[in-house]
Design a protein around this motif. Structure first.
Motif, PDB file in Angstrom:
ATOM      1  N   ALA A 383      -3.235  13.863  -3.633  1.00 10.99           N
ATOM      2  CA  ALA A 383      -2.068  12.994  -3.836  1.00 10.99           C
ATOM      3  C   ALA A 383      -2.446  11.775  -4.676  1.00 10.99           C
ATOM      4  O   ALA A 383      -1.747  11.411  -5.632  1.00 10.99           O
ATOM      5  N   GLU A 384      -3.583  11.140  -4.325  1.00  9.44           N
ATOM      6  CA  GLU A 384      -4.042   9.984  -5.102  1.00  9.44           C
ATOM      7  C   GLU A 384      -4.428  10.411  -6.521  1.00  9.44           C
ATOM      8  O   GLU A 384      -4.180   9.687  -7.493  1.00  9.44           O
ATOM      9  N   ALA A 385      -5.052  11.593  -6.626  1.00 10.12           N
ATOM     10  CA  ALA A 385      -5.447  12.099  -7.948  1.00 10.12           C
ATOM     11  C   ALA A 385      -4.223  12.287  -8.839  1.00 10.12           C
ATOM     12  O   ALA A 385      -4.241  11.946 -10.034  1.00 10.12           O
ATOM     13  N   ASN A 386      -3.137  12.825  -8.269  1.00 10.35           N
ATOM     14  CA  ASN A 386      -1.919  13.036  -9.053  1.00 10.35           C
ATOM     15  C   ASN A 386      -1.317  11.720  -9.531  1.00 10.35           C
ATOM     16  O   ASN A 386      -0.791  11.624 -10.641  1.00 10.35           O
ATOM     17  N   ASP A 387      -1.393  10.685  -8.700  1.00 12.01           N
ATOM     18  CA  ASP A 387      -0.893   9.367  -9.125  1.00 12.01           C
ATOM     19  C   ASP A 387      -1.651   8.872 -10.349  1.00 12.01           C
ATOM     20  O   ASP A 387      -1.058   8.338 -11.290  1.00 12.01           O
ATOM     21  N   TYR A 388      -2.961   9.060 -10.336  1.00 10.89           N
ATOM     22  CA  TYR A 388      -3.763   8.633 -11.493  1.00 10.89           C
ATOM     23  C   TYR A 388      -3.485   9.510 -12.717  1.00 10.89           C
ATOM     24  O   TYR A 388      -3.502   9.024 -13.861  1.00 10.89           O
ATOM     25  N   LEU A 389      -3.225  10.787 -12.474  1.00 10.91           N
ATOM     26  CA  LEU A 389      -2.907  11.672 -13.603  1.00 10.91           C
ATOM     27  C   LEU A 389      -1.610  11.245 -14.283  1.00 10.91           C
ATOM     28  O   LEU A 389      -1.495  11.278 -15.514  1.00 10.91           O
ATOM     29  N   ILE A 390      -0.629  10.851 -13.476  1.00 15.27           N
ATOM     30  CA  ILE A 390       0.641  10.385 -14.049  1.00 15.27           C
ATOM     31  C   ILE A 390       0.397   9.161 -14.927  1.00 15.27           C
ATOM     32  O   ILE A 390       0.903   9.062 -16.054  1.00 15.27           O
ATOM     33  N   GLU A 391      -0.411   8.215 -14.441  1.00 10.48           N
ATOM     34  CA  GLU A 391      -0.723   7.020 -15.231  1.00 10.48           C
ATOM     35  C   GLU A 391      -1.491   7.396 -16.493  1.00 10.48           C
ATOM     36  O   GLU A 391      -1.272   6.828 -17.570  1.00 10.48           O
ATOM     37  N   TYR A 392      -2.414   8.378 -16.348  1.00  9.34           N
ATOM     38  CA  TYR A 392      -3.201   8.833 -17.504  1.00  9.34           C
ATOM     39  C   TYR A 392      -2.302   9.390 -18.598  1.00  9.34           C
ATOM     40  O   TYR A 392      -2.403   9.003 -19.770  1.00  9.34           O
ATOM     41  N   TYR A 393      -1.396  10.311 -18.235  1.00  8.65           N
ATOM     42  CA  TYR A 393      -0.521  10.914 -19.244  1.00  8.65           C
ATOM     43  C   TYR A 393       0.449   9.895 -19.831  1.00  8.65           C
ATOM     44  O   TYR A 393       0.790   9.960 -21.019  1.00  8.65           O
ATOM     45  N   LYS A 394       0.874   8.956 -19.018  1.00  9.84           N
ATOM     46  CA  LYS A 394       1.776   7.922 -19.519  1.00  9.84           C
ATOM     47  C   LYS A 394       1.098   7.077 -20.593  1.00  9.84           C
ATOM     48  O   LYS A 394       1.656   6.822 -21.664  1.00  9.84           O
ATOM     49  N   LEU A 395      -0.140   6.638 -20.328  1.00 13.16           N
ATOM     50  CA  LEU A 395      -0.890   5.854 -21.314  1.00 13.16           C
ATOM     51  C   LEU A 395      -1.262   6.692 -22.522  1.00 13.16           C
ATOM     52  O   LEU A 395      -1.200   6.232 -23.663  1.00 13.16           O
ATOM     53  N   LYS A 396      -1.621   7.948 -22.290  1.00 15.76           N
ATOM     54  CA  LYS A 396      -1.997   8.821 -23.398  1.00 15.76           C
ATOM     55  C   LYS A 396      -0.814   9.070 -24.316  1.00 15.76           C
ATOM     56  O   LYS A 396      -0.950   9.089 -25.550  1.00 15.76           O
ATOM     57  N   ASP A 397       0.374   9.246 -23.720  1.00 13.93           N
ATOM     58  CA  ASP A 397       1.577   9.451 -24.524  1.00 13.93           C
ATOM     59  C   ASP A 397       1.876   8.228 -25.379  1.00 13.93           C
ATOM     60  O   ASP A 397       2.332   8.345 -26.514  1.00 13.93           O
ATOM     61  N   SER A 398       1.615   7.047 -24.837  1.00 19.40           N
ATOM     62  CA  SER A 398       1.883   5.836 -25.614  1.00 19.40           C
ATOM     63  C   SER A 398       0.935   5.744 -26.790  1.00 19.40           C
ATOM     64  O   SER A 398       1.302   5.278 -27.864  1.00 19.40           O
TER      65      SER A 398
END
Length: 673
Positions: A383-398
């Protein structure tokens, strides 16, 4: 008068006691010693100046003590310009040779009270430039940028082009670290041009290498390799080992992203080889050793990884502390992961995340999120890993958005213009697809249809009532309000699609990957891609990222690059004179004018100027193409012209379109400020 005995002591001590110095050097020091004993005043300062140049930052001769004495002596003679020059040298020595930027900043603070009395533009510029470097190494980006800008203003005032090249080069690195890639490329290109004029081969290579880094960060590896190859050829030809170190170091980072581990390690070994040959060996060893330790750890060569890691742990403290702390933390993290010590690795990953945020390093921020996600998965904390993945993809998309603005901005703006009249249908189709996956998207679809109906009703109302003055005025007022609402709604829809639904689709995709449900996974992936396309076409992101003047510059550069039209431009920065609403309407008007030019003018040359007058902004877009009859029904009935007029009235500007068949055309916009 200052006591000279201390100065003579350290000169003689290091001259005679250092077994490494040649007979010629000893004789030279003796020559200075005799001369200094028999001189005072200006002649004494002149000899100190010669000695300072002869030692040339060599700490074996206690350079810092010598230059500190020289500064005090120059101040005692009221020779402040010379003192400023030596202070700039001393700050550089602390920053780049001794890797002690805290001391460099302290030296500046001690001397800054004398700066208003300086008359030498070169001394003032170098002081601002070197203290900006101190703040950069201390990760105080706001102060660093402030002093780079002050240095730039002084260099331009005194026509110091060589120093201006250094300012652009170093400020470009700061902009790149913060993710401001367009501004960084502008600075690097300007630096490279200035260094070419000055015939400074070393810094031409530095500029080319920096451009290569920018392209690599944005996944343009072929372009990056071309820039780097040019720089490598120059560096190897001139035996510029200091330039070859970052060239091979950065090439290794590119190979790592491309998962070519053999070339990654080979490039780092070359960087280590040239580090050993460089006079900046002590400063370059920490990042190179850390990168080798991480590379070998990532590739299961633990014995080699440990050998380089021990060099870091057994070396001087600055190998592990700022400005090398980040390199050491990454190496430690890779070692812990390779050894399977995931609890310890989690602590290091949190430190990596903390430093990335503290240093305001855009790329390190999103890479730290991926590291955290991977380690949390290893610790069975999905669950914590998925939260970080969401932040990762969000920053990567930017980051991806910035990249596409630089390389594909023209295609995005052309797409928006050509599809303007059927944008409603495109949105409806895309939202229908996404509606099957989300209740929220269904609500957005209904709202989009209502907006679409309003826009269509407006167009029909305008065409049917344009002959009646009162009804036309009512229609115009309504269309003005709708344009504002349309832009606001586009921006809001783009934000909500990206921030809300986009995050949920990313999470859905990751969970589907875990479940290995291929059909649904593909559908989710396609939906995510189409969602990103919609958000980018709804609102011109380059306006928000770079401001009006830079966004228009990007648009013109892309037209010039991707069409046969040879475009010239003269664009003054008018961002501080425009509100957000005025900026977006002016941007759309220029975009529409360019689109019409590309479609119909058949021109091979065009020009755009944006001038800042005392009480207005003047914009002119002109071409030397076929031209057209401004009185024709085709011209006056076009939707594009009506949109231009509506936007012009909305922002209170004066619009003028001039053209004759065979004589080209021009669009002029004057907006009061």
């Amino acid at each position: 008068m200052l006591n000279r005995s201390l100065l003579l002591f350290f000169i003689l001590f290091y001259a005679f006691c250092s077994a490494q110095e040649s007979k010629t050097q000893v004789e030279k020091i003796q020559f200075f010693k005799k001369k200094l004993e028999n001189t005072s005043g200006a002649a004494h300062l002149k000899l100190l100046d010669s000695l300072e140049r002869y030692i040339d930052y060599d700490e074996e001769f206690q350079y810092d003590s010598l230059v500190n004495y020289t500064i005090k002596y120059a101040i005692s003679l009221d020779s402040l310009n010379k003192a400023g020059e030596y202070v700039a040298n001393r700050i550089y020595h602390q920053n780049s040779i001794l890797t002690n930027p805290e001391k460099g900043e302290e030296i500046y603070q001690d001397f800054k009270k004398y700066i208003p009395q300086l008359t030498s533009g070169k001394s003032i510029t170098r002081l601002y430039l070197n203290v900006a470097d101190s703040y950069y190494f201390l990760r105080n980006t706001e102060r660093a940028l402030k002093f780079y800008n002050k240095a730039e203003q002084t260099a331009e005032k005194y026509n110091l082009n060589h120093l201006l090249g250094f300012i652009c080069l170093y400020r470009g690195q700061l902009q790149s670290d913060q993710g401001n890639f367009s501004k960084a490329v502008f600075d690097y290109q300007k630096a490279e041009t200035l260094f070419e004029k000055e015939k400074d081969t070393f810094n031409i290579m530095s500029s080319l290498n920096s451009l290569a880094v920018i392209f690599a960060k944005n996944n343009f590896f072929n372009e990056a390799a071309n820039y780097r190859k040019l720089s490598q050829v120059l560096a190897e030809k001139t035996k510029s080992y200091g330039s070859l170190i970052p060239l091979y170091y950065n090439a290794a980072e590119d190979f790592n992203i491309a998962d070519n581990q053999a070339e990654r390690i080979a490039s780092l070994k070359k960087a280590a080889y040239y580090t050993n040959l460089s006079k900046y060996k002590e400063a370059m060893e920490p990042p190179v050793f850390a990168a080798l330790a991480a590379a070998y750890a990532d590739n299961d060569s633990l014995e080699l990884a440990e050998s380089y890691y021990k060099k870091l742990t057994n070396g001087p403290e600055y190998y592990r502390n700022p400005p090398n702390e980040m390199y050491f933390v990454i190496a430690t993290l890779s070692m812990q992961q390779a050894l399977g010590n995931y609890s310890e690795a989690l602590t290091s990953a949190k430190k990596f995340e903390e430093l990335a945020l503290k240093n305001n390093s855009f790329l390190d921020r999103y890479l730290s999120k991926l590291k955290m996600a991977n380690i949390l998965n290893k610790l069975n904390r999905p669950a914590e890993a998925n939260d970080y993945l969401i932040e990762y993809y969000k920053l990567k998309d930017s980051i991806s958005s910035v990249k596409k603005i630089q390389s594909l901005a023209y295609y995005q703006t052309l797409y928006e213009t050509e599809k303007k009249e059927n944008l409603i249908n495109t949105q409806k189709k895309d939202i229908d697809l996404l509606n099957a996956k989300s209740k929220l998207q269904k609500q957005l679809l209904i709202f989009s249809i209502l907006i679409s109906a309003g826009v269509l009703g407006l167009i029909l109302l305008y065409r049917s009532r344009k002959t009646a003055k009162e009804k036309t005025k009512l229609q115009q007022d309504y269309s003005h309000k709708l344009l504002v609402a349309q832009e606001d709604e586009r921006s809001r829809l783009a934000r909500e699609l990206h921030d809300s639904l986009g995050q949920k689709l990313v999470l859905l995709k990751r969970r589907l990957l875990d479940d290995k449900t291929e059909g649904i996974e593909n559908l989710a992936d396609e939906s995510l891609k189409e969602l990103r396309t919609i958000t980018k076409n709804l609102h011109p992101a380059n306006l928000d990222l770079f401001g009006f003047s830079e966004a228009v510059t990007i648009m013109i550069d892309e037209v010039d690059k991707n069409t046969t039209i040879n475009f010239s431009k003269s664009i003054e920065n008018v961002d501080d004179l425009l509100t957000k609403d005025r900026a977006i309407h002016l941007y759309r008007m220029i975009q529409e004018s360019l689109n019409n030019m590309i479609k119909y003018s058949n021109t091979d040359s065009a020009e755009l100027t944006i001038l800042k007058k005392e009480s207005s902004i003047l914009i002119e877009i002109s071409d030397a193409g076929d031209g057209f009859d401004t009185n024709s029904d085709i011209f006056n009935s076009g939707l594009g012209l009506k949109t231009l007029k509506e936007r012009s009235k909305l922002i209170g500007s004066k619009l003028s379109i001039l053209s004759d068949i065979g004589k080209g055309s021009s669009v002029k916009i004057s907006i009061p400020v």
